[in-house]
Enzyme design. Structure first.
Site, PDB file in Angstrom:
ATOM      1  N   THR A 154       0.872  -1.186   0.000  1.00 11.96           N
ATOM      2  CA  THR A 154       0.000   0.000   0.000  1.00 11.96           C
ATOM      3  C   THR A 154       0.906   1.232   0.000  1.00 11.96           C
ATOM      4  OG1 THR A 154      -0.210  -0.204   2.401  1.00 11.96           O
ATOM      5  CG2 THR A 154      -2.008  -1.065   1.065  1.00 11.96           C
ATOM      6  N   LYS A 180       4.622  -6.999   3.201  1.00  8.83           N
ATOM      7  CA  LYS A 180       4.308  -5.585   3.051  1.00  8.83           C
ATOM      8  C   LYS A 180       4.099  -4.992   4.444  1.00  8.83           C
ATOM      9  CE  LYS A 180       1.101  -3.399   3.223  1.00  8.83           C
ATOM     10  NZ  LYS A 180       0.009  -2.629   3.911  1.00  8.83           N
ATOM     11  N   THR A 191      -1.680  -2.522   7.319  1.00 11.78           N
ATOM     12  CA  THR A 191      -1.518  -3.936   7.625  1.00 11.78           C
ATOM     13  C   THR A 191      -0.107  -4.444   7.370  1.00 11.78           C
ATOM     14  OG1 THR A 191      -3.794  -4.422   7.172  1.00 11.78           O
ATOM     15  CG2 THR A 191      -2.241  -6.216   6.845  1.00 11.78           C
ATOM     16  N   ASN A 408       1.143  11.358   9.803  1.00  8.74           N
ATOM     17  CA  ASN A 408      -0.031  10.880  10.530  1.00  8.74           C
ATOM     18  C   ASN A 408      -1.006  11.971  10.908  1.00  8.74           C
ATOM     19  OD1 ASN A 408       0.138   7.934  10.815  1.00  8.74           O
ATOM     20  ND2 ASN A 408       2.159   8.427  11.604  1.00  8.74           N
ATOM     21  N   THR A 413      -9.198  10.693   7.040  1.00  7.81           N
ATOM     22  CA  THR A 413     -10.025   9.490   6.894  1.00  7.81           C
ATOM     23  C   THR A 413     -10.628   9.399   5.508  1.00  7.81           C
ATOM     24  OG1 THR A 413     -10.604   9.845   9.167  1.00  7.81           O
ATOM     25  CG2 THR A 413     -11.831   8.169   8.003  1.00  7.81           C
TER      26      THR A 413
END
Lengths: 413, 413
Positions: A154, A180, A191, A408, A413
């Site tokens: 990603t 990843k 993830t 961050n 979102t």
């Protein structure tokens, strides 16, 4: 025991595996986003998954499949949507994905394992995925390793891939792996995934034990910011195509296989830590002198996870106090008068007391400057001894930079 | 039960207490650095201390004193040097400090408790401290609260002080408190200290239990960056000078006293969280629907300690995914389909699934914008429900800003 060599090919280096990676249109960026790993024959399959109470559908799906039968033929992985926090519909999407792929591969759906990475709360774009499955299968190739490694990422800056080979009874046995993860760059897409292929022949239970131990010494010992994903999965297939004798115990061959598996996992885990968001270096912490390996690992992970240690290293500050404080709060009893701390070759603390680092003395000033200089390396080693126990453990992480906060704080979102 | 009122005076508001705070020359800055809290009569004394394996001499000293006898007349606190990682000499310095003060106060040395905050690895500047003790004692005053609050700080931006009063059997009972701590601004000077005075009469064991429970609901529920100090101490004295009936059980009066003690501790803990390094707001997380208070607090603390949640709030991003992921990894089992998340009054997630926050719809865009706007408050409330259990818990922290990294990266040992 390290009598393996690095070979080309990544995940498809072991015999009897093919893989592919394509653009299915799941990511808005039009980057590769759908990957398939396939074994010619049913392979022993083991998995280690997130312990979070908030889990993606694919995690529950794999747990259930592996409980029913510990073998598989294929792993399907999509990037773009995490299929976590998607309720009943997300579960149905997982079942439908497996069915569609099974049909195309002409195998049982329960021989398929699933993984997803991407935005939490978003369903997989099922139309795009189902449309892409025929191409995904047709592109399966013994040279597919790199394409597959690219299709599972990603926000990673680099792909992570490795293959090792060792000899067992005169014949080559290979393990390949891709992963990843880049810490929590974009936390809704954060993830950690790892996929391992092996052409060795190994008993089901032993393979699961080996994978669990290897994960405990690798993926479970990296930390970028302490946050854990809803989708974290490590899946390992062993298909026996090496035609070497079955490994059913930790005899010489068993130990060799486990050591090589652990090395593959550690290589991938370190690659993830180095790719942590905003990271300027890889930090490796080794703790020795502990009474158990688990307690050594616990202390190592607490140190490498400390925001204070991480920001000190970003600032190139050889700050023994932060390392000592982190060791002390790890939840593992030790005598503070036994504590020894080194940064590279620089001894900072011995017998629980700091060495004189007072900058009013010229020689100390030079020593501190040299230790600060050492911190400019792209890999920083911190060694800590907590007593005269015989156990040791390692952990890996990265420094904490302005870019971590920037990335961050500015993510939306 | 909240039938107390806020009164003036801080730590010296309760009857029978005097205190002082002076500049002894321990800090290079010439700021106040030596504090004394004194009770006219021997007071019941309880303490809660750091659980770190790397501890300051004063922590071991107080633990030993309180084990020998659970009462004290005075607390001596120095700022500038932590007297941690100082070995045998540090222990001797602690004993010498207590002896010198005992002589000046004309009391037993074992009625004196000690606390230190400052740079780890540095001994207290004993000559300066011993020279200052006569002045410290001569300045003891019933109006000394603010001077004492000022003399215990290191890098704090503000002093933290409060006093509350309630009526027990028609007579006033008071609790005063001061604290220092600003997270880990300068981690070698990052101790959390809290001192509580009370003029109520309470049994030794009950006072210790009350303090432990109050600490669990306050100081133990704040986190700035997860790092714990070598010197953390919370000490509470109760001298009985209110002349109210002895409290020996959790009857109505006992509950009233504990509620007021908890309020004092929570006020001070929140003040520390708000003063966290680089913080732009206080974050309060309340978890409801848990099966035990401890598990509710555990989830709340995990959320408020998440670097991802903290940086999202700094970026004013109403990111439900990070809150859900942090709740999921807290180590407390719950069903993800029971998860509810609110930011202020904005419902972000219900029954484990996110509410539609898709910005392509105008009304959703406005809703998200309003939630982002809410995050500009200087106190941000996150409410999480994890089921239909009857227990709840709170935790406090602050956002993670560029300044946190800047302060900690640029600090030099």
């Amino acid at each position: 025991m390290a009598d393996w060599k690095v070979i080309e090919g990544g995940i498809t280096a072991p015999k009897g595996f093919k893989s592919s990676g394509i653009t299915a249109g799941l990511k808005p960026s039009n980057a590769p986003d759908l990957a398939l790993i396939w074994s010619e024959t049913e392979a022993i399959a083991s998995g280690v998954f997130t312990t979070s109470e908030v889990r993606a559908a694919c995690v529950d799906y794999c747990r259930q499949r592996l409980q029913d039968k510990a073998s598989a033929r294929a792993i399907l992985c999509n990037a773009g949507q995490a299929n976590a926090a998607t309720g009943e519909q997300g579960w149905q999407d997982a079942l439908d994905s497996a069915s569609a792929l099974a049909k195309e591969l002409n195998i049982d759906a329960n021989s398929i394992l699933l993984a997803s990475t991407g935005v939490i709360g978003q369903r997989i774009k099922m139309d795009a995925m189902l449309n892409a499955i025929p191409q995904l299968v047709s592109e399966l190739s013994e040279d597919g390793g790199e394409a597959t490694a690219k299709a599972i990422v990603t926000t990673d800056l680099v792909t992570k891939s490795i293959a090792l080979e060792t000899m067992i009874d005169g014949r080559p046995v290979r393990i390949g792996g891709i992963a990843k993860g880049s810490g929590m760059i974009h936390p809704n897409m954060a993830t950690m995934l790892g996929f391992i292929t092996c052409d060795g022949l190994v008993s089901t239970q032993l393979w699961q034990q080996m994978l669990k131990r290897a994960a405990d010494k690798s993926f479970n010992q990296i930390t970028v910011d302490g946050d854990t994903s809803t989708n974290d999965s490590l899946i390992a297939l062993a298909n026996g195509q090496s035609r070497t004798p079955a490994i059913t115990s930790l005899d010489e061959n068993g130990q060799k296989l486990e050591a090589m598996l652990t090395e593959v996992c550690q290589y991938l885990a370190k690659a993830i830590a180095r790719d942590g968001e905003g990271a300027t270096c890889l930090i490796e912490v080794e703790v020795t002198g502990a009474s158990t390996e688990a307690s050594a690992r616990q202390i190592a992970k607490t140190i490498v996870g400390s925001s204070l240690v991480k920001s000190a290293i970003f600032g190139r500050d050889p700050n023994w106090g932060r390392i000592a404080a982190a060791a002390g709060r790890a939840g593992v009893p030790f005598k503070q008068e036994d504590l020894m701390i080194k940064l590279g070759d620089f001894l900072l603390m011995e017998k629980g007391q700091p060495l004189n680092f007072d900058r009013t003395s010229a020689s100390n000033y030079l020593k501190q400057a040299a230790a600060g200089e050492y911190l400019k390396n792209d890999t920083v080693l911190i060694s800590v001894s907590v007593g005269d126990g015989s156990s040791s453990g390692k952990a890996w992480g990265c420094d904490l930079s302005y870019d971590y906060v920037k990335i961050n704080a500015e993510y939306t979102t």
